[in-house]
Design an enzyme around this catalytic site. Structure first.
Site, PDB file in Angstrom:
ATOM      1  N   ASP A 117      19.729 -19.774 -12.240  1.00 54.05           N
ATOM      2  CA  ASP A 117      20.539 -20.361 -11.171  1.00 54.05           C
ATOM      3  C   ASP A 117      20.889 -21.820 -11.444  1.00 54.05           C
ATOM      4  O   ASP A 117      21.715 -22.401 -10.746  1.00 54.05           O
ATOM      5  CB  ASP A 117      19.781 -20.296  -9.833  1.00 54.05           C
ATOM      6  CG  ASP A 117      19.596 -18.866  -9.344  1.00 54.05           C
ATOM      7  OD1 ASP A 117      20.468 -18.035  -9.634  1.00 54.05           O
ATOM      8  OD2 ASP A 117      18.573 -18.593  -8.700  1.00 54.05           O
TER       9      ASP A 117
ATOM     10  N   ASP B  96      22.000 -16.625  -4.170  1.00 51.46           N
ATOM     11  CA  ASP B  96      21.415 -15.667  -5.091  1.00 51.46           C
ATOM     12  C   ASP B  96      20.640 -14.672  -4.213  1.00 51.46           C
ATOM     13  O   ASP B  96      20.376 -14.952  -3.050  1.00 51.46           O
ATOM     14  CB  ASP B  96      20.478 -16.393  -6.058  1.00 51.46           C
ATOM     15  CG  ASP B  96      19.771 -15.445  -6.995  1.00 51.46           C
ATOM     16  OD1 ASP B  96      20.434 -14.540  -7.533  1.00 51.46           O
ATOM     17  OD2 ASP B  96      18.548 -15.598  -7.186  1.00 51.46           O
TER      18      ASP B  96
END
Length: 619
Positions: A515, A311
């Site tokens: 996430d 990410d």
């Protein structure tokens, strides 16, 4: 009696060893056969007591243990009146078990060291404003505490008053002190090296970062990989087979000494202990260096990773973005009102971009926000004083029917070219504000990614919800294999599944709630320590305090630990094969030599595993 014998096992080992030495001393110095024989008999009986008890306890739960093989071997030696053999075998077996337990205790030193850092008391502010020393278990969230120079911080909290330098090595593995002032976060188990702080408790007991670290390390060290479970099952069936083989050999040859020698040589001790000691040592090393590896199976999978997905915000970047560019398109008279509306909306958000906007806006008069609707991967729509407002990316604008003019598109392209993430605000269907928010890369992140490549990671992939322009700029600067922007949480998860379907072992590194699906779905999920609780819970590895620089150490340690496990398996198998081969093809192998080599092999695999405690990644 049983309890007494097991609680004095170490003393029995000592007396057993002394009697063996006396037996050999009498043989060579006094040549008194009677005294020699009785020394060996007493040593054998004394040494056999704890071994036979452990064998009996195992039989009660229907397990044929190594202790049973040795017990039968000792009884067999008595039957053929070879008291020297029985005495030496019991001593080697007990002394080997003692060394095994002692060295295993050392490999678990990470837990011991962590437990020693747990604070036991705290200075609690009472009604009259003074401070009273109380047990740390009596502290509740919201209590005000005083921390003096040299004291351990008792809870997770934030500083209300004072300034000082805190050693957070127990949390982050970093020995350099960190300056703390009003508003700074502090963690239980860290040590105030100088200064005095008044703090407010935010998390207490097992809910603190330090408490979670201890809990996770304990769980990880007690976990078993597929390989360990396979070896346990192997030992469960292998040991009875050795016993049956010895019976068959005795039945055909009537050579009792040969049969009991097979029992001793076939003991799989090194095979059973080799994997756990590597596992515990590797996890212990990680804990000391700010890395939580959640178990042996995690280590095994992580060692095979060749694709790492990241990410962006809070992972490759510092997670503290700032508004770098902005453009207002509405009526100038409404500018202040628009900023007030924007601040009131973002005040209810935990998103890093929202915090950046609040920092940019400064002081404003908050107004009530109603009818809030979160649009996944887009932003929010709300109502303020009857006016319909949308705040989010340009995709949200299109979704809510807001027309984006050519001027806005041109500005958006310029903002994106600079590496900005875009946040737009539309009021009553008209886009009136465009913000460009930019995050800074973590210091040294490019060097860290270079280390990962050297450790065998072939593909470095960036998946982000930010626009493609920003993502491409970051990818170019960091020399990533691939980068995709405008990714919703489900898009990231789908992309990871695609990589896995191609046969790639994928690790995902992230920190936010969005996430969590990717962390759970990937072969290895790696969470930044200051991320959300759900991200940390669903991950396999946690980098404490979000220290990205620890990632190469985590990967290198996992590879070395997996390699160490395989080495120990090979050592154990080779030793058993050599011993059995020597029994068949040589005349010098006997029960005493076999037990000596057997216990020596256990010590070798333990010491080999303990090497991991000193592992450091090469820079």
């Amino acid at each position: 009696m049983e309890k007494y014998i097991m609680s004095h096992k170490n003393k029995i080992v000592l007396v057993n060893g002394i009697l063996v030495i006396v037996g050999f001393g009498v043989r060579f110095l006094l040549q008194n056969e009677t005294l020699e024989v009785w020394s060996f008999i007493l040593a054998s009986i004394l040494g056999a007591l704890p071994i036979a008890l452990q064998a009996y306890q195992a039989i009660r739960v229907r397990v044929v243990s190594i202790d049973l093989l040795v017990t039968i071997a000792v009884l067999g030696a008595f039957a053929i009146q070879d008291y020297e053999e029985s005495a030496v075998v019991t001593f080697f077996f007990l002394f080997g078990a003692y060394l095994e337990q002692r060295t295993l205790t050392q490999t678990r030193s990470a837990i011991k060291e962590l437990m020693e850092l747990v604070p036991e008391s705290a200075l609690l502010q009472i009604a009259n404003g003074k401070y009273e020393e109380v047990d740390v278990d009596d502290v509740d969230e919201g209590d005000v505490l005083l921390v003096k120079t040299g004291a351990k911080v008792p809870v997770d909290g934030h500083v209300l008053r004072g300034e000082g330098h805190i050693n957070e090595a127990s949390i982050t593995g970093e020995s350099l002190p960190v300056t703390k002032s009003i508003g700074s976060e502090v963690f239980a188990g860290s040590i105030l090296e100088n200064g005095t702080l008044e703090i407010q408790a935010d998390k207490v007991g097992e809910g603190t970062t330090f408490g979670k670290i201890i809990e996770l390390v304990e769980e990880a060290q007690d976990s078993k990989s597929d390989v360990e479970r396979l070896i346990d099952r192997f030992a469960k069936y292998y040991t009875p087979i050795v016993l049956l083989l010895a019976v068959v050999v005795w039945g055909f040859t009537r050579n009792l000494e040969l049969a009991i020698t097979i029992l001793v040589l076939g003991c799989p001790g090194a095979l059973v202990i080799g994997i756990p000691v590597s596992n515990v040592s590797g996890i212990g090393n990680g804990a000391r260096n700010g890395i939580l590896l959640k178990g042996s199976e995690v280590i095994n999978r992580f060692s095979k990773v060749h694709t790492m997905v990241f990410d962006k915000t809070g992972t490759l970047t510092s997670g503290n973005p700032e508004v770098a560019d902005w453009q207002f398109y509405g009526n100038e008279k409404e500018k202040k009102q628009v900023f007030t509306y924007l601040g009131s909306i973002e005040a209810e958000s935990e998103h890093p971009l929202g915090k950046a906007i609040l920092n940019w806006l400064g002081d404003f008069d908050k107004v009530p926000v109603t009818e809030t609707k979160v649009v996944k991967g887009g932003g929010v729509t709300v109502t303020v004083f009857g006016r319909q407002i949308a705040v989010g990316n340009l995709a949200l604008m299109a979704q809510t029917g807001v027309t984006v003019s050519s001027a806005v598109k041109k500005d958006a392209a310029v903002f994106e070219a600079k590496g900005n993430s875009l946040v737009s605000l539309a009021m009553d269907g008209k886009l009136v504000l465009l913000l460009g928010i930019r995050d800074q890369l973590r210091p040294g992140v490019k060097e860290v990614l270079g280390q990962l490549k050297e450790l065998g990671v072939k593909n470095l992939v960036l998946l982000s919800g930010d626009n493609q322009g920003t993502v491409s700029l970051v990818a170019k600067e960091l020399d990533l294999t691939e980068a995709k922007g405008n990714m919703l949480p489900e898009d990231k998860a789908n992309y990871i599944e695609k990589l896995q379907s191609q046969g790639q072992v994928v690790a995902f590194v992230g920190d936010g709630i969005n996430d969590s699906p990717s962390l759970a779905l990937s072969d290895i999920g790696i969470a930044m320590g200051n991320g959300t609780d759900i991200a940390i819970e669903t991950s396999d590895i946690v980098l404490i305090n979000s220290d990205f620089a620890r990632l190469p150490h985590a990967l290198g340690l996992s590879k070395e630990t997996a390699r160490n496990m395989k080495e120990n398996i090979r050592i154990a198998i080779v030793v058993v094969l050599v011993l059995l081969g020597s029994l068949i093809y040589s005349s010098w192998m006997n029960m005493t030599i076999g037990m000596f080599v057997h216990e020596g092999s256990i010590l070798v695999v333990i010491l080999n595993g303990m090497r991991l405690l000193r592992y450091k990644v090469k820079n």
